[in-house]
Design an enzyme around this catalytic site. Structure first.
Site, PDB file in Angstrom:
ATOM      1  N   SER A   1      73.158  24.791  -7.023  1.00  0.00           N
ATOM      2  CA  SER A   1      72.466  25.401  -5.890  1.00  0.00           C
ATOM      3  C   SER A   1      71.026  25.770  -6.263  1.00  0.00           C
ATOM      4  O   SER A   1      70.253  24.889  -6.654  1.00  0.00           O
ATOM      5  CB  SER A   1      73.271  26.609  -5.418  1.00  0.00           C
ATOM      6  OG  SER A   1      72.800  27.065  -4.185  1.00  0.00           O
TER       7      SER A   1
ATOM      8  N   ASP B   1      80.317  21.576   2.122  1.00  0.00           N
ATOM      9  CA  ASP B   1      79.391  22.687   1.855  1.00  0.00           C
ATOM     10  C   ASP B   1      78.932  23.283   3.182  1.00  0.00           C
ATOM     11  O   ASP B   1      78.348  22.596   4.007  1.00  0.00           O
ATOM     12  CB  ASP B   1      78.186  22.171   1.051  1.00  0.00           C
ATOM     13  CG  ASP B   1      77.309  23.287   0.512  1.00  0.00           C
ATOM     14  OD1 ASP B   1      77.222  24.357   1.161  1.00  0.00           O
ATOM     15  OD2 ASP B   1      76.697  23.095  -0.554  1.00  0.00           O
TER      16      ASP B   1
ATOM     17  N   HIS C   1      80.654  25.164  -0.605  1.00  0.00           N
ATOM     18  CA  HIS C   1      79.516  25.521  -1.460  1.00  0.00           C
ATOM     19  C   HIS C   1      79.965  26.210  -2.750  1.00  0.00           C
ATOM     20  O   HIS C   1      79.474  25.900  -3.820  1.00  0.00           O
ATOM     21  CB  HIS C   1      78.529  26.419  -0.714  1.00  0.00           C
ATOM     22  CG  HIS C   1      77.236  26.555  -1.448  1.00  0.00           C
ATOM     23  ND1 HIS C   1      76.326  25.526  -1.532  1.00  0.00           N
ATOM     24  CD2 HIS C   1      76.720  27.568  -2.178  1.00  0.00           C
ATOM     25  CE1 HIS C   1      75.301  25.912  -2.276  1.00  0.00           C
ATOM     26  NE2 HIS C   1      75.509  27.148  -2.679  1.00  0.00           N
TER      27      HIS C   1
END
Ligand SMILES: *[C@@H]1O[C@H](CO)[C@@H](O)[C@H](O)[C@H]1NC(C)=O
Ligand SMILES: *[C@@H]1O[C@H](CO)[C@@H](O)[C@H](O)[C@H]1NC(C)=O
Length: 306
Positions: free
Chosen positions: A169, A244, A274
């Protein structure tokens, strides 16, 4: 899935990118509050004080470090060595975490990397996270990343090893920035990107919906879509969770498409959200294959089933 991962699954479900701070956004202070929103380092509660330690996960060969940055901060880090020296592949993974939590929550990942794949792992927490000093912002995090790779270069036992950047991320954006700045040195042998975004501005509509109309005010840029195509000589593995819900998977797909690295590998995890893409079947096999085939350039040896 190995029992290591299985039993530690709850730890892996920590927010990788938390979309918090709605109240702050709604108060109309986005410009001033955005660092609190983009870097929610107090989520989950206790993240600044309770950093799980390697022995809690059965990791024995490690050091706790405080690494000084050139601008006066002090970064708390774990250096983890492979427990089985015969498996050691003389590779150092430099891990960059997402925007919430601390490095302790990511120790189960480091355990697989050291125990099953024979890697050294350097996990550092950015300024303002966990036990590190300071407050986070884009410029500061890039100094922290550079400090991490310079530490590997300077430390005798790590300096000759192959360096692999691994970012989840926000950590993906950190890795991309660091790789672009350091590719000429030729010691970055690979990069692994998981569920990362094109830029913060392009992420705002999905991750921080109340701030949709305020995107132009965003001063934290993280311009991965512009930086990634500058990288040519580093093999890159893209790990994309197709479910996600925070970073739309189209961001990863576009990054992959624009990537000009001579070796780029796409692996998607169809059920990955995610936060828990890392716990999906196949995830660590993809990393293992990438390390063997593109970092070490040897035939993959399946040592463990993940
Ligand atoms: C991931 O973490 C964020 C932040 O805590 C949370 O809002 C979200 O519900 C989590 N998603 C899943 C699928 O667990
Ligand atoms: C995704 O989840 C569904 C429903 O649980 C399951 O049937 C399927 O096998 C999973 N796919 C993968 C690739 O894990």
């Amino acid at each position: 899935m190995s029992s290591t991962i299985d039993t530690l699954l709850s730890y892996l479900r920590v927010p990788v990118l938390a979309s918090s701070g709605l109240a702050a956004v709604l108060s109309g202070l986005l410009y001033f509050k955005q660092n609190e929103i983009i870097y929610p380092r107090n989520i989950p509660a206790g993240s600044r004080t309770d950093v799980p330690k390697p022995p809690q996960f059965g990791i024995s060969d490690f050091e706790e470090l405080m690494i000084p940055t050139p601008d006066g901060e002090s970064l708390s880090a774990f250096l983890i060595r492979p427990s089985n020296k015969q498996l050691a592949i003389h590779t150092t993974i430099l891990m960059f975490h997402g925007n919430a939590g601390n490095i302790g929550y990511r120790l189960p990942i480091a355990k697989v990397l050291e125990e099953d794949m024979g890697c050294n792992v350097l996990m550092l927490q950015y300024r303002g996270y966990g036990l590190s000093t300071g407050t986070p912002n884009e410029k500061g995090l890039m100094i922290d990343a550079q400090t991490g790779i310079d530490y590997i270069r300077k430390r005798a036992e790590l300096s000759g090893t192959k360096i692999v950047l691994y970012g989840q991320s926000l950590g993906g954006a950190v890795s991309i920035g660091l790789a672009a700045k350091n590719q000429k040195q030729g010691d970055i042998a690979g990069m692994i990107l998981e569920n990362t975004f094109l830029s913060i501005r392009k992420l705002i509509p999905s991750a921080f919906p109340p701030a949709r109309y305020l995107a132009p005010l965003c001063h934290q840029i993280w311009p991965s879509e512009e930086t990634l195509p500058q990288i040519s000589s580093i093999p890159i593995l893209f790990l994309s969770g197709l479910k996600d819900e925070i970073v739309p998977p189209s961001h990863m797909a576009q990054l992959y498409k624009s990537c000009r690295a001579s070796t780029k590998i796409w692996r998607d995890l169809p059920n990955g959200t995610h936060n828990d893409t890392v716990a999906e079947p196949g995830y660590f096999e993809y990393i293992d294959e990438f390390l063997k085939q593109h970092v070490l350039r040897t035939e993959p040896i399946r040592r463990a089933k993940y």
